[in-house]
Design a protein around this motif. Structure first.
Motif, PDB file in Angstrom:
ATOM      1  N   SER A  74       0.859  -1.186   0.000  1.00 61.01           N
ATOM      2  CA  SER A  74       0.000   0.000   0.000  1.00 61.01           C
ATOM      3  C   SER A  74       0.896   1.238   0.000  1.00 61.01           C
ATOM      4  CB  SER A  74      -0.942  -0.030   1.204  1.00 61.01           C
ATOM      5  OG  SER A  74      -0.226   0.266   2.372  1.00 61.01           O
ATOM      6  N   GLY A  75       0.296   2.409  -0.012  1.00 63.99           N
ATOM      7  CA  GLY A  75       1.067   3.653  -0.104  1.00 63.99           C
ATOM      8  C   GLY A  75       2.147   3.770   0.964  1.00 63.99           C
ATOM      9  N   THR A  76       1.862   3.260   2.149  1.00 60.54           N
ATOM     10  CA  THR A  76       2.830   3.370   3.250  1.00 60.54           C
ATOM     11  C   THR A  76       4.135   2.652   2.899  1.00 60.54           C
ATOM     12  OG1 THR A  76       0.972   3.479   4.775  1.00 60.54           O
ATOM     13  CG2 THR A  76       3.115   3.019   5.747  1.00 60.54           C
ATOM     14  N   MET A 136       6.156   5.202   1.344  1.00 61.66           N
ATOM     15  CA  MET A 136       6.626   6.178   2.349  1.00 61.66           C
ATOM     16  C   MET A 136       7.828   5.592   3.088  1.00 61.66           C
ATOM     17  SD  MET A 136       2.941   7.304   4.010  1.00 61.66           S
ATOM     18  CE  MET A 136       3.456   8.648   5.065  1.00 61.66           C
ATOM     19  N   PHE A 175      -1.267  11.657   8.360  1.00 62.56           N
ATOM     20  CA  PHE A 175      -0.331  11.008   7.436  1.00 62.56           C
ATOM     21  C   PHE A 175       1.045  11.664   7.451  1.00 62.56           C
ATOM     22  CE2 PHE A 175      -4.568   9.737   6.092  1.00 62.56           C
ATOM     23  CZ  PHE A 175      -4.415   8.368   6.255  1.00 62.56           C
ATOM     24  N   ARG A 209       2.759  10.220  10.198  1.00 64.97           N
ATOM     25  CA  ARG A 209       3.281   8.871   9.910  1.00 64.97           C
ATOM     26  C   ARG A 209       4.729   8.927   9.435  1.00 64.97           C
ATOM     27  NH1 ARG A 209      -0.510   4.734   6.738  1.00 64.97           N
ATOM     28  NH2 ARG A 209      -1.659   5.213   8.610  1.00 64.97           N
ATOM     29  N   VAL A 248       3.299  16.008   3.386  1.00 65.76           N
ATOM     30  CA  VAL A 248       2.197  15.399   2.642  1.00 65.76           C
ATOM     31  C   VAL A 248       1.535  16.503   1.822  1.00 65.76           C
ATOM     32  CG1 VAL A 248      -0.079  14.327   2.894  1.00 65.76           C
ATOM     33  CG2 VAL A 248       1.817  13.566   4.325  1.00 65.76           C
ATOM     34  N   ASN A 261      -1.470  16.326   0.053  1.00 64.34           N
ATOM     35  CA  ASN A 261      -2.908  16.375   0.296  1.00 64.34           C
ATOM     36  C   ASN A 261      -3.170  15.628   1.599  1.00 64.34           C
ATOM     37  OD1 ASN A 261      -5.581  16.967  -1.172  1.00 64.34           O
ATOM     38  ND2 ASN A 261      -5.849  14.820  -0.616  1.00 64.34           N
ATOM     39  N   THR A 281      -5.001  13.912   3.813  1.00 64.26           N
ATOM     40  CA  THR A 281      -6.327  13.294   3.747  1.00 64.26           C
ATOM     41  C   THR A 281      -7.076  13.368   5.080  1.00 64.26           C
ATOM     42  OG1 THR A 281      -5.096  11.713   2.415  1.00 64.26           O
ATOM     43  CG2 THR A 281      -7.414  11.249   2.740  1.00 64.26           C
ATOM     44  N   ASP A 318       4.493  12.962   0.005  1.00 59.71           N
ATOM     45  CA  ASP A 318       3.435  11.962  -0.126  1.00 59.71           C
ATOM     46  C   ASP A 318       2.292  12.604  -0.933  1.00 59.71           C
ATOM     47  OD1 ASP A 318       0.924  10.805   0.377  1.00 59.71           O
ATOM     48  OD2 ASP A 318       1.318  10.400   2.487  1.00 59.71           O
ATOM     49  N   ILE A 363      -0.182  10.527  -2.027  1.00 61.97           N
ATOM     50  CA  ILE A 363      -0.990   9.303  -2.127  1.00 61.97           C
ATOM     51  C   ILE A 363      -2.461   9.590  -2.437  1.00 61.97           C
ATOM     52  CG2 ILE A 363      -1.871   7.359  -0.713  1.00 61.97           C
ATOM     53  CD1 ILE A 363       1.036   7.204   0.467  1.00 61.97           C
ATOM     54  N   SER A 364      -3.014  10.644  -1.862  1.00 60.44           N
ATOM     55  CA  SER A 364      -4.450  10.872  -2.102  1.00 60.44           C
ATOM     56  C   SER A 364      -4.706  11.984  -3.119  1.00 60.44           C
ATOM     57  CB  SER A 364      -5.163  11.194  -0.782  1.00 60.44           C
ATOM     58  OG  SER A 364      -4.604  12.345  -0.198  1.00 60.44           O
ATOM     59  N   GLN A 386      -4.943   3.133  -4.790  1.00 63.19           N
ATOM     60  CA  GLN A 386      -6.387   3.038  -4.472  1.00 63.19           C
ATOM     61  C   GLN A 386      -7.096   4.372  -4.310  1.00 63.19           C
ATOM     62  OE1 GLN A 386      -3.935   2.710  -2.337  1.00 63.19           O
ATOM     63  NE2 GLN A 386      -4.531   2.992  -0.213  1.00 63.19           N
ATOM     64  N   LYS A 387      -6.476   5.447  -4.778  1.00 60.73           N
ATOM     65  CA  LYS A 387      -7.131   6.753  -4.601  1.00 60.73           C
ATOM     66  C   LYS A 387      -7.481   7.300  -5.986  1.00 60.73           C
ATOM     67  CE  LYS A 387      -5.577   6.827  -0.136  1.00 60.73           C
ATOM     68  NZ  LYS A 387      -6.305   6.958   1.094  1.00 60.73           N
TER      69      LYS A 387
HETATM   70  N1  PLP Z   1      -0.805   9.161   2.985  1.00 60.17           N
HETATM   71  C1  PLP Z   1      -1.983   9.668   2.689  1.00 60.17           C
HETATM   72  C2  PLP Z   1      -2.076  11.121   2.350  1.00 60.17           C
HETATM   73  C3  PLP Z   1      -3.121   8.856   2.679  1.00 60.17           C
HETATM   74  O1  PLP Z   1      -4.312   9.374   2.370  1.00 60.17           O
HETATM   75  C4  PLP Z   1      -2.988   7.502   3.020  1.00 60.17           C
HETATM   76  C5  PLP Z   1      -4.163   6.621   3.067  1.00 60.17           C
HETATM   77  O2  PLP Z   1      -5.276   7.029   3.304  1.00 60.17           O
HETATM   78  C6  PLP Z   1      -1.730   7.017   3.313  1.00 60.17           C
HETATM   79  C7  PLP Z   1      -0.657   7.866   3.297  1.00 60.17           C
HETATM   80  C8  PLP Z   1      -1.527   5.593   3.665  1.00 60.17           C
HETATM   81  O3  PLP Z   1      -1.695   4.844   2.540  1.00 60.17           O
HETATM   82  P1  PLP Z   1      -1.941   3.267   2.618  1.00 60.17           P
HETATM   83  O4  PLP Z   1      -3.107   3.059   3.515  1.00 60.17           O
HETATM   84  O5  PLP Z   1      -2.201   2.935   1.180  1.00 60.17           O
HETATM   85  O6  PLP Z   1      -0.707   2.640   3.126  1.00 60.17           O
END
Ligand code: PLP
Length: 397
Positions: free
Chosen positions: A99-101, A104, A126, A129, A173, A175, A177, A202, A204-205, A227-228
């Motif tokens: 997944s996106g993490t 990261m 995020f 994170r 980050v 965006n 989320t 990041d 990701i979204s 997945q976004k």
């Molecule tokens: N970063 C952002 C901005 C996110 O929106 C998300 C997931 O919602 C993530 C990181 C984490 O991504 P993942 O759940 O795909 O690991």
């Protein structure tokens, strides 16, 4: 135009019986249409995972072919090259399984060693994170925190960078989320490029949904996920790396194994470990859809959906969570709720009665905000439907 705004105006601004009747008919029609959604699909209006179009699902059901064979590796390499267009970069983009993490973590595990100084710009879950990941690799983490709902404060970033010339990595980050805030990456990129540090962002979204310029904004490592805004299922992570980033990686004692990016660079067409073949078929279809729509038109569509969501929620009396509309995300809208508002009951009505899933707040924002995602292949139809159903759910609360 039969629109949510029309319904709202009829419902709240007019006393005419005829108009009230029209509004009721319109609302009932929406419920009937949504009955179909409930049987077939959930209407996913969470900020990811998003609705996966049938085209992508069909593409992913193709038979598995050998992942080391010519056909797959050529196709895999081609998609990585096409991703450069979405990232707006001349640099290589890698597709990772996770997944996106995962991306990261790869960004940090490959660039930092214990005690390296990392500046984490935090204004939500995020961005926090990144600080957690950097700490887990033993970095000396400086956290520059802005209140959630506020954007990253560029002037403070400039101050910290000049006070600490030994900062090796800056994370942020684009965006956020968790708060619906769109951060000023371009301004931070302009600061970081004059230092020895690399900028890790990041997206990701937002990538493939909102304007993002990896190279123009001087982003050294850009990470995203499937997945976004790509409207794929979860499971793929994407990462682009500048020459400056590779220099840091090449001189770093990497802690990574599965996500050791040097292994991926060795032979781009053949990932070091079995790639998720079906998701790569899906990625090809997603990139075809993006090409057909045109990236810039896609940005425009997301911007339009965000405007509809913001206006609709404001019309209903909600206050947007970000401190100003100029900071509002174009892919997820976060709205503050009054103190006695039961977010979980509200979400439950939307889910059980209409088959619509929206998100609540995370961490300290639990119970204080809700979030509506409008990304990927979402159109006005899904956003207006969601707004009308929110309005109906409010009556039931
Ligand atoms: N970063 C952002 C901005 C996110 O929106 C998300 C997931 O919602 C993530 C990181 C984490 O991504 P993942 O759940 O795909 O690991």
């Amino acid at each position: 135009m039969v629109s949510f705004r029309l319904t709202v105006r009829i419902r709240y601004s007019s006393s005419s019986d005829d108009q009230m009747q029209m509004a009721n008919i319109f609302n009932k029609a929406c419920i009937l249409i949504l009955g179909e959604f409930m049987r077939e699909d959930l209407l996913l209006m969470i900020p990811g995972p998003t609705i996966v179009p049938a085209r992508i699902n069909r593409a992913m059901s193709a038979p598995i072919i050998p992942h080391r064979g010519k056909e797959f590796s050529e196709m895999f390499l081609e998609q990585m090259n096409r991703l450069k267009g979405v990232f707006r970069t001349k640099n290589d983009v890698y597709v990772l399984c996770g997944s996106g993490t995962a991306a990261m973590e790869a960004a940090l595990s490959n660039t930092i060693s214990p005690d390296d100084k990392v500046l984490c710009l935090v204004n939500g879950k995020f961005s926090e994170r990144f600080a957690e990941i950097a700490s887990s690799f033993g970095a000396d983490v400086l956290v520059l925190e802005s209140e959630w709902g506020h954007p990253v404060d560029v002037e403070s970033v400039a101050d910290v960078l000049s006070e600490h010339p030994d900062i090796k990595v800056v994370t942020m980050v684009f965006n956020e989320t968790s708060t619906g805030v769109r951060n000023p990456v371009e301004d931070v990129g302009e600061l970081v490029r004059h230092t020895n540090a690399i900028l890790v962002v990041d997206t990701i979204s937002a990538l493939a949904g909102d304007v993002f310029e990896t190279d123009l904004w001087n982003v050294d490592i850009c990470v995203s996920g499937s997945q976004k805004c790509f409207a794929l299922p979860p499971g793929l992570a994407f990462i682009s790396l500048s020459d400056k980033a590779w220099e840091v990686i090449d001189s770093n004692d990497s802690y990574a194994y599965y996500l050791d990016l040097k292994r991926y660079r060795k032979d781009k067409a053949h990932a070091p470990y079995t790639p998720p073949v079906s998701l790569v078929y899906g990625l090809k279809e997603s990139l075809d859809i993006i090409d057909e729509e045109g990236l810039e038109n896609r940005w425009e569509r997301h911007k339009n959906l965000a405007n509809i969501a913001r206006e609709g929620l404001k019309d209903m009396g909600f206050e947007l969570f970000p401190i100003g509309e100029e900071w509002c995300s174009n892919t997820v809208t976060a709205a503050r709720v009054p103190e006695d508002f039961d977010v979980s009951a509200f979400k439950k009505i939307l889910s059980s009665r209409f088959g619509i899933e929206i998100a609540g707040g995370q961490a300290d924002l639990k119970g204080k905000i809700f979030r509506v995602g409008h990304m990927g292949v979402a159109t006005e139809r899904e956003v207006y439907t969601t707004l009308v159903c929110i309005e109906l759910a409010l009556e039931e609360l």
